[in-house]
Motif scaffolding. Sequence first.
Motif, PDB file in Angstrom:
ATOM      1  N   ARG A  28      49.579  25.982  81.955  1.00  0.00           N
ATOM      2  CA  ARG A  28      48.625  26.960  81.444  1.00  0.00           C
ATOM      3  C   ARG A  28      48.713  28.288  82.185  1.00  0.00           C
ATOM      4  N   LEU A  29      49.229  28.255  83.427  1.00  0.00           N
ATOM      5  CA  LEU A  29      49.392  29.493  84.169  1.00  0.00           C
ATOM      6  C   LEU A  29      50.457  30.379  83.543  1.00  0.00           C
ATOM      7  N   LEU A  30      51.470  29.754  82.940  1.00  0.00           N
ATOM      8  CA  LEU A  30      52.543  30.509  82.293  1.00  0.00           C
ATOM      9  C   LEU A  30      52.217  30.828  80.845  1.00  0.00           C
ATOM     10  N   LEU A  31      51.669  29.861  80.141  1.00  0.00           N
ATOM     11  CA  LEU A  31      51.370  30.072  78.718  1.00  0.00           C
ATOM     12  C   LEU A  31      50.151  29.254  78.321  1.00  0.00           C
ATOM     13  N   PRO A  32      48.969  29.861  78.354  1.00  0.00           N
ATOM     14  CA  PRO A  32      47.772  29.139  77.908  1.00  0.00           C
ATOM     15  C   PRO A  32      47.793  28.960  76.393  1.00  0.00           C
ATOM     16  N   GLY A  33      47.149  27.915  75.908  1.00  0.00           N
ATOM     17  CA  GLY A  33      47.097  27.651  74.480  1.00  0.00           C
ATOM     18  C   GLY A  33      46.065  28.515  73.777  1.00  0.00           C
ATOM     19  N   PRO A  34      46.141  28.588  72.448  1.00  0.00           N
ATOM     20  CA  PRO A  34      45.180  29.402  71.687  1.00  0.00           C
ATOM     21  C   PRO A  34      43.745  28.936  71.843  1.00  0.00           C
ATOM     22  N   ALA A  35      43.535  27.618  72.010  1.00  0.00           N
ATOM     23  CA  ALA A  35      42.166  27.125  72.177  1.00  0.00           C
ATOM     24  C   ALA A  35      41.558  27.646  73.479  1.00  0.00           C
ATOM     25  N   GLU A  36      42.349  27.669  74.536  1.00  0.00           N
ATOM     26  CA  GLU A  36      41.848  28.160  75.822  1.00  0.00           C
ATOM     27  C   GLU A  36      41.529  29.655  75.753  1.00  0.00           C
ATOM     28  N   VAL A  37      42.414  30.414  75.130  1.00  0.00           N
ATOM     29  CA  VAL A  37      42.164  31.859  75.002  1.00  0.00           C
ATOM     30  C   VAL A  37      40.955  32.119  74.105  1.00  0.00           C
ATOM     31  N   GLY A  38      40.853  31.338  73.013  1.00  0.00           N
ATOM     32  CA  GLY A  38      39.699  31.499  72.127  1.00  0.00           C
ATOM     33  C   GLY A  38      38.398  31.139  72.816  1.00  0.00           C
ATOM     34  N   SER A  39      38.422  30.099  73.643  1.00  0.00           N
ATOM     35  CA  SER A  39      37.236  29.711  74.393  1.00  0.00           C
ATOM     36  C   SER A  39      36.836  30.800  75.379  1.00  0.00           C
ATOM     37  N   ARG A  40      37.823  31.406  76.004  1.00  0.00           N
ATOM     38  CA  ARG A  40      37.541  32.489  76.949  1.00  0.00           C
ATOM     39  C   ARG A  40      36.977  33.712  76.224  1.00  0.00           C
ATOM     40  N   PHE A  41      37.490  33.971  75.039  1.00  0.00           N
ATOM     41  CA  PHE A  41      36.963  35.084  74.249  1.00  0.00           C
ATOM     42  C   PHE A  41      35.497  34.840  73.872  1.00  0.00           C
ATOM     43  N   ALA A  42      35.200  33.625  73.426  1.00  0.00           N
ATOM     44  CA  ALA A  42      33.819  33.286  73.074  1.00  0.00           C
ATOM     45  C   ALA A  42      32.893  33.428  74.269  1.00  0.00           C
ATOM     46  N   GLU A  43      33.418  33.146  75.443  1.00  0.00           N
ATOM     47  CA  GLU A  43      32.618  33.259  76.666  1.00  0.00           C
ATOM     48  C   GLU A  43      32.346  34.714  77.024  1.00  0.00           C
ATOM     49  N   LEU A  44      33.362  35.563  76.883  1.00  0.00           N
ATOM     50  CA  LEU A  44      33.212  36.960  77.283  1.00  0.00           C
ATOM     51  C   LEU A  44      32.557  37.824  76.209  1.00  0.00           C
ATOM     52  N   ALA A  45      32.739  37.469  74.946  1.00  0.00           N
ATOM     53  CA  ALA A  45      32.267  38.310  73.854  1.00  0.00           C
ATOM     54  C   ALA A  45      30.752  38.435  73.791  1.00  0.00           C
ATOM     55  N   VAL A  46      30.038  37.549  74.444  1.00  0.00           N
ATOM     56  CA  VAL A  46      28.571  37.615  74.431  1.00  0.00           C
ATOM     57  C   VAL A  46      28.027  38.341  75.657  1.00  0.00           C
ATOM     58  N   THR A  47      28.924  38.925  76.453  1.00  0.00           N
ATOM     59  CA  THR A  47      28.495  39.630  77.653  1.00  0.00           C
ATOM     60  C   THR A  47      28.589  41.140  77.453  1.00  0.00           C
ATOM     61  N   ALA A  48      27.688  41.869  78.079  1.00  0.00           N
ATOM     62  CA  ALA A  48      27.677  43.327  77.964  1.00  0.00           C
ATOM     63  C   ALA A  48      28.894  43.981  78.620  1.00  0.00           C
ATOM     64  N   PRO A  49      29.369  43.517  79.791  1.00  0.00           N
ATOM     65  CA  PRO A  49      30.547  44.160  80.402  1.00  0.00           C
ATOM     66  C   PRO A  49      31.790  44.132  79.514  1.00  0.00           C
ATOM     67  N   PHE A  50      31.951  43.067  78.724  1.00  0.00           N
ATOM     68  CA  PHE A  50      33.108  42.992  77.826  1.00  0.00           C
ATOM     69  C   PHE A  50      33.103  44.168  76.853  1.00  0.00           C
ATOM     70  N   TRP A  51      31.984  44.374  76.168  1.00  0.00           N
ATOM     71  CA  TRP A  51      31.895  45.444  75.174  1.00  0.00           C
ATOM     72  C   TRP A  51      31.856  46.819  75.831  1.00  0.00           C
ATOM     73  N   ALA A  52      31.338  46.886  77.062  1.00  0.00           N
ATOM     74  CA  ALA A  52      31.359  48.159  77.781  1.00  0.00           C
ATOM     75  C   ALA A  52      32.801  48.571  78.086  1.00  0.00           C
ATOM     76  N   SER A  53      33.638  47.601  78.471  1.00  0.00           N
ATOM     77  CA  SER A  53      35.049  47.899  78.736  1.00  0.00           C
ATOM     78  C   SER A  53      35.769  48.320  77.463  1.00  0.00           C
ATOM     79  N   VAL A  54      35.494  47.612  76.362  1.00  0.00           N
ATOM     80  CA  VAL A  54      36.101  47.970  75.081  1.00  0.00           C
ATOM     81  C   VAL A  54      35.704  49.387  74.679  1.00  0.00           C
ATOM     82  N   ALA A  55      34.410  49.709  74.808  1.00  0.00           N
ATOM     83  CA  ALA A  55      33.936  51.041  74.433  1.00  0.00           C
ATOM     84  C   ALA A  55      34.536  52.120  75.338  1.00  0.00           C
ATOM     85  N   TYR A  56      34.639  51.816  76.622  1.00  0.00           N
ATOM     86  CA  TYR A  56      35.191  52.771  77.584  1.00  0.00           C
ATOM     87  C   TYR A  56      36.612  53.188  77.175  1.00  0.00           C
TER      88      TYR A  56
END
Length: 250
Positions: A28-56
């Motif tokens: 997973r250190l070399l190539l994480p699977g789509p489920a792991e990346v999707g889970s991480r996205f779901a975790e970050l997408a509900v946080t304000a810093p994530f969208w603040a970085s995107v907006a920045y």
Amino acid sequence: MPRATRLVLVAAFWLVVWQLAALAVGQRLLLPGPAEVGSRFAELAVTAPFWASVAYSLVRILAGFALGTTAGALLAVGAARWRVVDALVSPLVGAVRAAPVVSFIILVLIWVDSSRLAVVVSALMVLPVTYAAVLEGVRQRDPAMLEMAAVFEVPLLRRLPAVDLPAVLPFFAAACQVGIGLAWKSGIAAEVIGLPAGSVGERLYDAKVLLESADVFLWTGVVVALSLVAERVVAALLRRVSSAGSGAAA
């Protein structure tokens, strides 16, 4: 087959390929699977810093794109009108086009604050593309139409939508489609080097340092998605401008 269905099938195919590749690598250190990346996205997408970085990053890179396209178009119009402008600007545009992006990032970082780095670098990368395209579009205008407009002393405000805009707009639109991608690539690269606080580039750098491969894939996917959305929005705006120009000419 409906376009939406085709897109879903294509996306599903590449997700399967990605998952099989991740299983084959087995690290997973070399190539994480789509489920792991999707889970991480779901975790970050509900946080304000994530969208603040995107907006920045979004605001600064789009500002750089707008600045670069405007400057490139104005310089191209000036170069088409006056040979001295073409002689003076062409070597500079050629140098910007040929020089490595990282060289400009380092130089600009010496001159400006890191918070403005993405704006300046994105503008510099977009400017040569817009300049060359608009200059070619101006030179491709129909000579007969220009001569007729001169003979009948057509006002500039009527000539622009009737003669100039239809000739230049296809070239300008093509430049924008290429330029928006260049703006995102160069802008994020500038952020990774300059590390402005709260930017997407900083998040990418932190993920690399902390060996969070899922976060690297996640933020890369965010950049790609934003670039594609921005390209679609710019294309839609240009179509509206073209339609408005056609209506005004009629």
